[in-house]
Design a protein around this motif. Structure first.
Motif, PDB file in Angstrom:
ATOM      1  N   SER A   1     -15.415  77.563 -38.141  1.00 33.15           N
ATOM      2  CA  SER A   1     -14.963  77.141 -39.464  1.00 33.15           C
ATOM      3  C   SER A   1     -13.609  77.754 -39.808  1.00 33.15           C
ATOM      4  CB  SER A   1     -15.990  77.551 -40.519  1.00 33.15           C
ATOM      5  OG  SER A   1     -17.240  76.953 -40.272  1.00 33.15           O
ATOM      6  N   CYS A   2     -12.838  77.029 -40.625  1.00 35.52           N
ATOM      7  CA  CYS A   2     -11.497  77.504 -41.013  1.00 35.52           C
ATOM      8  C   CYS A   2     -10.671  77.811 -39.774  1.00 35.52           C
ATOM      9  CB  CYS A   2     -11.597  78.739 -41.899  1.00 35.52           C
ATOM     10  SG  CYS A   2     -12.752  78.638 -43.265  1.00 35.52           S
ATOM     11  N   CYS A   3     -10.654  76.887 -38.822  1.00 30.03           N
ATOM     12  CA  CYS A   3     -10.094  77.170 -37.498  1.00 30.03           C
ATOM     13  C   CYS A   3      -8.575  77.179 -37.461  1.00 30.03           C
ATOM     14  CB  CYS A   3     -10.626  76.171 -36.478  1.00 30.03           C
ATOM     15  SG  CYS A   3      -9.976  74.489 -36.671  1.00 30.03           S
ATOM     16  N   GLY A   4      -7.915  76.718 -38.540  1.00 24.33           N
ATOM     17  CA  GLY A   4      -6.453  76.710 -38.543  1.00 24.33           C
ATOM     18  C   GLY A   4      -5.886  75.855 -37.425  1.00 24.33           C
ATOM     19  N   VAL A   5      -5.030  76.444 -36.622  1.00 22.23           N
ATOM     20  CA  VAL A   5      -4.385  75.701 -35.532  1.00 22.23           C
ATOM     21  C   VAL A   5      -5.294  75.543 -34.320  1.00 22.23           C
ATOM     22  CG1 VAL A   5      -2.067  76.366 -36.252  1.00 22.23           C
ATOM     23  CG2 VAL A   5      -3.311  77.797 -34.613  1.00 22.23           C
ATOM     24  N   GLY A   6      -6.462  76.150 -34.357  1.00 21.44           N
ATOM     25  CA  GLY A   6      -7.425  75.958 -33.275  1.00 21.44           C
ATOM     26  C   GLY A   6      -7.333  76.934 -32.132  1.00 21.44           C
ATOM     27  N   GLN A   7      -6.545  78.004 -32.278  1.00 21.83           N
ATOM     28  CA  GLN A   7      -6.489  79.006 -31.206  1.00 21.83           C
ATOM     29  C   GLN A   7      -7.858  79.613 -30.964  1.00 21.83           C
ATOM     30  OE1 GLN A   7      -3.298  82.056 -31.149  1.00 21.83           O
ATOM     31  NE2 GLN A   7      -4.909  83.591 -30.950  1.00 21.83           N
ATOM     32  N   SER A   8      -8.547  79.956 -32.027  1.00 17.44           N
ATOM     33  CA  SER A   8      -9.878  80.550 -31.880  1.00 17.44           C
ATOM     34  C   SER A   8     -10.840  79.559 -31.236  1.00 17.44           C
ATOM     35  CB  SER A   8     -10.419  80.991 -33.247  1.00 17.44           C
ATOM     36  OG  SER A   8     -10.387  79.929 -34.185  1.00 17.44           O
TER      37      SER A   8
ATOM     38  N   ARG B   1     -10.220  77.217 -29.075  1.00 16.38           N
ATOM     39  CA  ARG B   1      -9.950  77.145 -27.641  1.00 16.38           C
ATOM     40  C   ARG B   1     -10.476  78.388 -26.915  1.00 16.38           C
ATOM     41  NH1 ARG B   1      -5.775  74.554 -30.377  1.00 16.38           N
ATOM     42  NH2 ARG B   1      -4.867  72.707 -29.381  1.00 16.38           N
ATOM     43  N   LEU B   2     -10.237  79.570 -27.503  1.00 18.35           N
ATOM     44  CA  LEU B   2     -10.677  80.805 -26.860  1.00 18.35           C
ATOM     45  C   LEU B   2     -12.197  80.908 -26.828  1.00 18.35           C
ATOM     46  CD1 LEU B   2      -8.062  83.321 -28.308  1.00 18.35           C
ATOM     47  CD2 LEU B   2      -8.186  82.434 -25.969  1.00 18.35           C
ATOM     48  N   ILE B   3     -12.847  80.488 -27.897  1.00 12.97           N
ATOM     49  CA  ILE B   3     -14.316  80.499 -27.928  1.00 12.97           C
ATOM     50  C   ILE B   3     -14.864  79.509 -26.905  1.00 12.97           C
ATOM     51  CG2 ILE B   3     -16.333  79.954 -29.347  1.00 12.97           C
ATOM     52  CD1 ILE B   3     -14.608  80.946 -31.777  1.00 12.97           C
ATOM     53  N   ALA B   4     -14.203  78.364 -26.769  1.00 18.28           N
ATOM     54  CA  ALA B   4     -14.626  77.376 -25.769  1.00 18.28           C
ATOM     55  C   ALA B   4     -14.494  77.942 -24.357  1.00 18.28           C
ATOM     56  CB  ALA B   4     -13.804  76.098 -25.919  1.00 18.28           C
TER      57      ALA B   4
ATOM     58  N   LEU C   1     -13.572  82.912 -39.378  1.00 16.63           N
ATOM     59  CA  LEU C   1     -12.595  83.936 -39.024  1.00 16.63           C
ATOM     60  C   LEU C   1     -11.408  83.940 -39.979  1.00 16.63           C
ATOM     61  CD1 LEU C   1     -12.605  83.306 -35.159  1.00 16.63           C
ATOM     62  CD2 LEU C   1     -13.944  84.999 -36.445  1.00 16.63           C
ATOM     63  N   TYR C   2     -11.241  85.034 -40.681  1.00 17.02           N
ATOM     64  CA  TYR C   2     -10.063  85.288 -41.519  1.00 17.02           C
ATOM     65  C   TYR C   2      -9.757  84.176 -42.518  1.00 17.02           C
ATOM     66  CZ  TYR C   2      -9.656  88.836 -37.963  1.00 17.02           C
ATOM     67  OH  TYR C   2      -9.940  89.874 -37.128  1.00 17.02           O
ATOM     68  N   PRO C   3     -10.759  83.777 -43.318  1.00 14.51           N
ATOM     69  CA  PRO C   3     -10.425  82.838 -44.394  1.00 14.51           C
ATOM     70  C   PRO C   3      -9.611  83.555 -45.460  1.00 14.51           C
ATOM     71  CG  PRO C   3     -12.668  83.639 -44.649  1.00 14.51           C
ATOM     72  CD  PRO C   3     -12.160  84.180 -43.339  1.00 14.51           C
TER      73      PRO C   3
ATOM     74  N   PRO D   1      -6.622  88.860 -29.476  1.00 14.20           N
ATOM     75  CA  PRO D   1      -6.921  88.372 -30.830  1.00 14.20           C
ATOM     76  C   PRO D   1      -7.430  86.936 -30.796  1.00 14.20           C
ATOM     77  CG  PRO D   1      -4.780  89.464 -30.759  1.00 14.20           C
ATOM     78  CD  PRO D   1      -5.219  89.283 -29.335  1.00 14.20           C
ATOM     79  N   LEU D   2      -8.436  86.652 -31.606  1.00 12.15           N
ATOM     80  CA  LEU D   2      -8.990  85.307 -31.631  1.00 12.15           C
ATOM     81  C   LEU D   2      -8.111  84.336 -32.413  1.00 12.15           C
ATOM     82  CD1 LEU D   2     -12.866  85.768 -32.068  1.00 12.15           C
ATOM     83  CD2 LEU D   2     -11.610  84.938 -30.067  1.00 12.15           C
ATOM     84  N   THR D   3      -7.371  84.843 -33.401  1.00  8.78           N
ATOM     85  CA  THR D   3      -6.546  83.965 -34.232  1.00  8.78           C
ATOM     86  C   THR D   3      -5.150  84.562 -34.400  1.00  8.78           C
ATOM     87  OG1 THR D   3      -6.911  84.945 -36.419  1.00  8.78           O
ATOM     88  CG2 THR D   3      -8.650  83.504 -35.573  1.00  8.78           C
ATOM     89  N   PRO D   4      -4.166  83.728 -34.761  1.00  6.36           N
ATOM     90  CA  PRO D   4      -2.839  84.269 -35.054  1.00  6.36           C
ATOM     91  C   PRO D   4      -2.866  85.292 -36.183  1.00  6.36           C
ATOM     92  CG  PRO D   4      -2.713  81.895 -34.734  1.00  6.36           C
ATOM     93  CD  PRO D   4      -4.171  82.241 -34.771  1.00  6.36           C
ATOM     94  N   PHE D   5      -3.737  85.094 -37.174  1.00  2.89           N
ATOM     95  CA  PHE D   5      -3.840  86.065 -38.266  1.00  2.89           C
ATOM     96  C   PHE D   5      -4.315  87.415 -37.743  1.00  2.89           C
ATOM     97  CE2 PHE D   5      -4.058  82.328 -41.174  1.00  2.89           C
ATOM     98  CZ  PHE D   5      -3.031  82.705 -42.010  1.00  2.89           C
ATOM     99  N   GLU D   6      -5.301  87.408 -36.871  1.00  4.27           N
ATOM    100  CA  GLU D   6      -5.791  88.664 -36.320  1.00  4.27           C
ATOM    101  C   GLU D   6      -4.673  89.398 -35.584  1.00  4.27           C
ATOM    102  OE1 GLU D   6      -9.836  88.939 -34.751  1.00  4.27           O
ATOM    103  OE2 GLU D   6      -8.974  89.673 -32.882  1.00  4.27           O
TER     104      GLU D   6
END
Length: 224
Positions: free
Chosen positions: A62-69, A71-74, A137-139, A202-207
């Protein structure tokens, strides 16, 4: 020295919001009856068909943003179908580096969906998806006290959120956000633990930004 420029969270709260318990109990007693938005219904129909056809685990990001997380989770769960959902078409459609699996092939066991999660969550519950893991992640934490109902645990869809996933994982650079979510979930007899996010990719750019700025990132997880 930290190299990032992310500002620390500033809030006028000194602890868990005074009204959180009454807000959560109200939402638990009176489920949302808001009509579904057409674009989310259409998006869900497309995703639901793929979920129904998939023979392996389902993971929701949820709240995946650009989808980096996503892809990494996949990549971490090659047998799963990982579904990243965000309300912003701009973020969903941004070009982001693809992720390669250990064999060098591009990771493809995911899809990115533009939808309103306030509707999407209710549809997931209605259609009884069997979700293995549910990531939030990081909403945006909405740190002002008056915005408590804009946080997921203060929203009308919170009762549906906590029904989704054998494991629920949240991350934030604002520990109080997670403490509030933990408190709200406990009202439904769901108990979670908060730990510091360990070093790693990091799972997301924010992280990545928060860590580069020297901020601590936290993880709250629930196991059913």
């Amino acid at each position: 020295m930290p190299q990032g420029d992310s500002k620390a969270i500033v809030t006028n709260q000194t602890g868990i919001h005074d009204n959180l318990e009454s807000i959560v109990n109200k939402h638990l007693a009176h489920p949302s009856q808001k009509p579904f938005q057409e674009h989310t219904l259409a998006a869900f129909e497309e995703v639901n068909a793929k979920v129904s056809a998939h023979k392996g685990p389902i993971i929701l990001d949820s709240c995946c943003g650009v989808g980096q997380s996503t892809r990494l989770i996949a990549k971490q769960h090659p047998d799963a179908l990982v579904i990243g959902v965000d309300k912003s078409a701009h973020r969903i459609n941004r070009n982001v580096d693809e992720v390669a699996a250990e064999d060098g092939k591009l990771v493809e066991n995911y899809m990115l969906v533009r939808a309103d999660l306030n509707d999407f969550y209710r549809l997931v519950v209605q259609h009884q998806w069997q979700v293995l893991k549910h990531y939030i992640l990081y909403p945006n934490p909405w740190p002002k006290s008056k915005h408590i109902r804009r946080r997921w645990h203060g929203s009308a869809v919170f009762p549906e959120i906590i029904q989704i996933g054998q494991t629920i994982i949240l991350r934030s650079n604002w520990r109080l956000y997670l403490e509030e979510f933990q408190f709200a979930a406990k009202l439904t007899s769901l108990h979670g633990n908060i730990i510091e996010v360990e070093d790693g990719e990091p799972l997301t750019p924010f992280e990545a930004k928060y860590k580069a700025s020297g901020q601590t990132c936290w993880q709250l997880s629930f196991q059913r």
